[in-house]
Enzyme design. Sequence first.
Site, PDB file in Angstrom:
ATOM      1  N   LYS A  46       0.840  -1.215   0.000  1.00 30.61           N
ATOM      2  CA  LYS A  46       0.000   0.000   0.000  1.00 30.61           C
ATOM      3  C   LYS A  46       0.869   1.257   0.000  1.00 30.61           C
ATOM      4  CE  LYS A  46      -2.112  -1.044   3.880  1.00 30.61           C
ATOM      5  NZ  LYS A  46      -1.561  -2.341   4.297  1.00 30.61           N
ATOM      6  N   ARG A  92      -9.416   1.010   9.319  1.00 25.30           N
ATOM      7  CA  ARG A  92      -8.897  -0.280   9.752  1.00 25.30           C
ATOM      8  C   ARG A  92      -9.974  -1.150  10.381  1.00 25.30           C
ATOM      9  NH1 ARG A  92      -3.159   0.087   8.824  1.00 25.30           N
ATOM     10  NH2 ARG A  92      -2.166  -1.510  10.063  1.00 25.30           N
ATOM     11  N   ARG A 109      11.302  -1.153  10.789  1.00 26.78           N
ATOM     12  CA  ARG A 109      10.311  -0.723  11.770  1.00 26.78           C
ATOM     13  C   ARG A 109      10.320  -1.685  12.952  1.00 26.78           C
ATOM     14  NH1 ARG A 109       4.894   0.012   8.399  1.00 26.78           N
ATOM     15  NH2 ARG A 109       4.141  -1.200  10.168  1.00 26.78           N
ATOM     16  N   ARG A 154      -0.344  -9.027  13.574  1.00 22.15           N
ATOM     17  CA  ARG A 154      -0.875  -7.979  12.688  1.00 22.15           C
ATOM     18  C   ARG A 154      -1.764  -8.589  11.625  1.00 22.15           C
ATOM     19  NH1 ARG A 154       4.575  -5.334  11.139  1.00 22.15           N
ATOM     20  NH2 ARG A 154       3.476  -4.214   9.517  1.00 22.15           N
ATOM     21  N   ARG A 192      11.475  -5.643   4.950  1.00 22.88           N
ATOM     22  CA  ARG A 192      11.212  -4.227   4.650  1.00 22.88           C
ATOM     23  C   ARG A 192      12.239  -3.295   5.284  1.00 22.88           C
ATOM     24  NH1 ARG A 192       5.251  -2.216   4.994  1.00 22.88           N
ATOM     25  NH2 ARG A 192       5.273  -2.998   7.128  1.00 22.88           N
TER      26      ARG A 192
HETATM   27  P1  ADP Z   1       1.006  -2.143   8.162  1.00 24.41           P
HETATM   28  O1  ADP Z   1      -0.056  -1.820   7.166  1.00 24.41           O
HETATM   29  O2  ADP Z   1       2.209  -2.754   7.527  1.00 24.41           O
HETATM   30  O3  ADP Z   1       0.502  -2.912   9.352  1.00 24.41           O
HETATM   31  P2  ADP Z   1       0.954   0.547   9.259  1.00 24.41           P
HETATM   32  O4  ADP Z   1       2.073   1.503   9.312  1.00 24.41           O
HETATM   33  O5  ADP Z   1      -0.245   0.913   8.435  1.00 24.41           O
HETATM   34  O6  ADP Z   1       1.586  -0.812   8.769  1.00 24.41           O
HETATM   35  O7  ADP Z   1       0.423   0.242  10.746  1.00 24.41           O
HETATM   36  C1  ADP Z   1       1.274  -0.106  11.793  1.00 24.41           C
HETATM   37  C2  ADP Z   1       0.480  -0.243  13.084  1.00 24.41           C
HETATM   38  O8  ADP Z   1      -0.114   1.028  13.427  1.00 24.41           O
HETATM   39  C3  ADP Z   1      -0.705  -1.203  13.068  1.00 24.41           C
HETATM   40  O9  ADP Z   1      -0.305  -2.531  13.325  1.00 24.41           O
HETATM   41  C4  ADP Z   1      -1.592  -0.618  14.173  1.00 24.41           C
HETATM   42  O10 ADP Z   1      -1.091  -0.955  15.452  1.00 24.41           O
HETATM   43  C5  ADP Z   1      -1.406   0.867  14.013  1.00 24.41           C
HETATM   44  N1  ADP Z   1      -2.399   1.485  13.097  1.00 24.41           N
HETATM   45  C6  ADP Z   1      -2.142   2.036  11.880  1.00 24.41           C
HETATM   46  N2  ADP Z   1      -3.261   2.548  11.346  1.00 24.41           N
HETATM   47  C7  ADP Z   1      -4.256   2.306  12.241  1.00 24.41           C
HETATM   48  C8  ADP Z   1      -5.662   2.569  12.250  1.00 24.41           C
HETATM   49  N3  ADP Z   1      -6.285   3.209  11.243  1.00 24.41           N
HETATM   50  N4  ADP Z   1      -6.369   2.176  13.345  1.00 24.41           N
HETATM   51  C9  ADP Z   1      -5.782   1.564  14.379  1.00 24.41           C
HETATM   52  N5  ADP Z   1      -4.475   1.265  14.426  1.00 24.41           N
HETATM   53  C10 ADP Z   1      -3.712   1.631  13.365  1.00 24.41           C
END
Ligand code: ADP
Length: 216
Positions: A13, A88, A159, A170, A127
């Site tokens: 994404k 999410r 990360r 996740r 990554r």
């Molecule tokens: P990825 O898509 O690889 O999991 P992100 O950077 O989008 O990576 O998200 C990392 C973490 O941040 C998630 O595992 C969650 O804990 C938190 N997170 C990100 N976006 C949201 C969201 N919209 N609602 C709740 N938690 C979120």
Amino acid sequence: MNIILFGPPGAGKGTQADILVKFYELHKVSTGDLLRDEIKNNTDVGNKIKLLMDRGELVPDDIINNLITKILSKKKFDNRLIFDGYPRNLNQAKKLDLLLKEYKQRISSVFSLEVNRESIIKRVIGRQICSSCGLIFNKYYRPAISKNHTCDPKYLNKRSDDNESTIINRFETWSDKTLPILNYYKQQNLLHQINGMGEINEIFEKIHVIIASLEA
Ligand code: ADP
């Protein structure tokens, strides 16, 4: 146009969002990036966020809704948003619809990048993100070399949640909480399912063709 990029962690994404941002002059809204900025500020909220992120769990909706409201209320981003990793869960998707209505905007399309579980684990574990230019690489599939990256390799970071135990959580959080949103957007005729297993440019081309057909 406002776009949502949907897909499991590691689906690509962020990579596609960066290409689309440049091509269509959009503004990327990555709730993950916004939350990581919050963590850097070392506040109480930041510490709470880090704990949840490192466990692979979702951050509470009220924190996310506040971040999104701040962005949607900015006139300069009107109809130029690309959401990466948001919404999410169904609650966030419904809240987003309310906010969009309030600011007289709407979602143009939702692109779901489909990648199998095994590939996700490899993609996430390999990554690397450049803390200087923000570009995303992968140790196994797309290493940073002089042809695609000009910053010093010392800026390449992993990360803290990109490890084997967190990625399994996740992925489960994604299947339980996030996947059900697909139907929500399908029912609204906004959903485009894209095979996310191909080359970066091929995937972009597929998205590009769909956007062109919608705008025609
Ligand atoms: P990825 O898509 O690889 O999991 P992100 O950077 O989008 O990576 O998200 C990392 C973490 O941040 C998630 O595992 C969650 O804990 C938190 N997170 C990100 N976006 C949201 C969201 N919209 N609602 C709740 N938690 C979120």
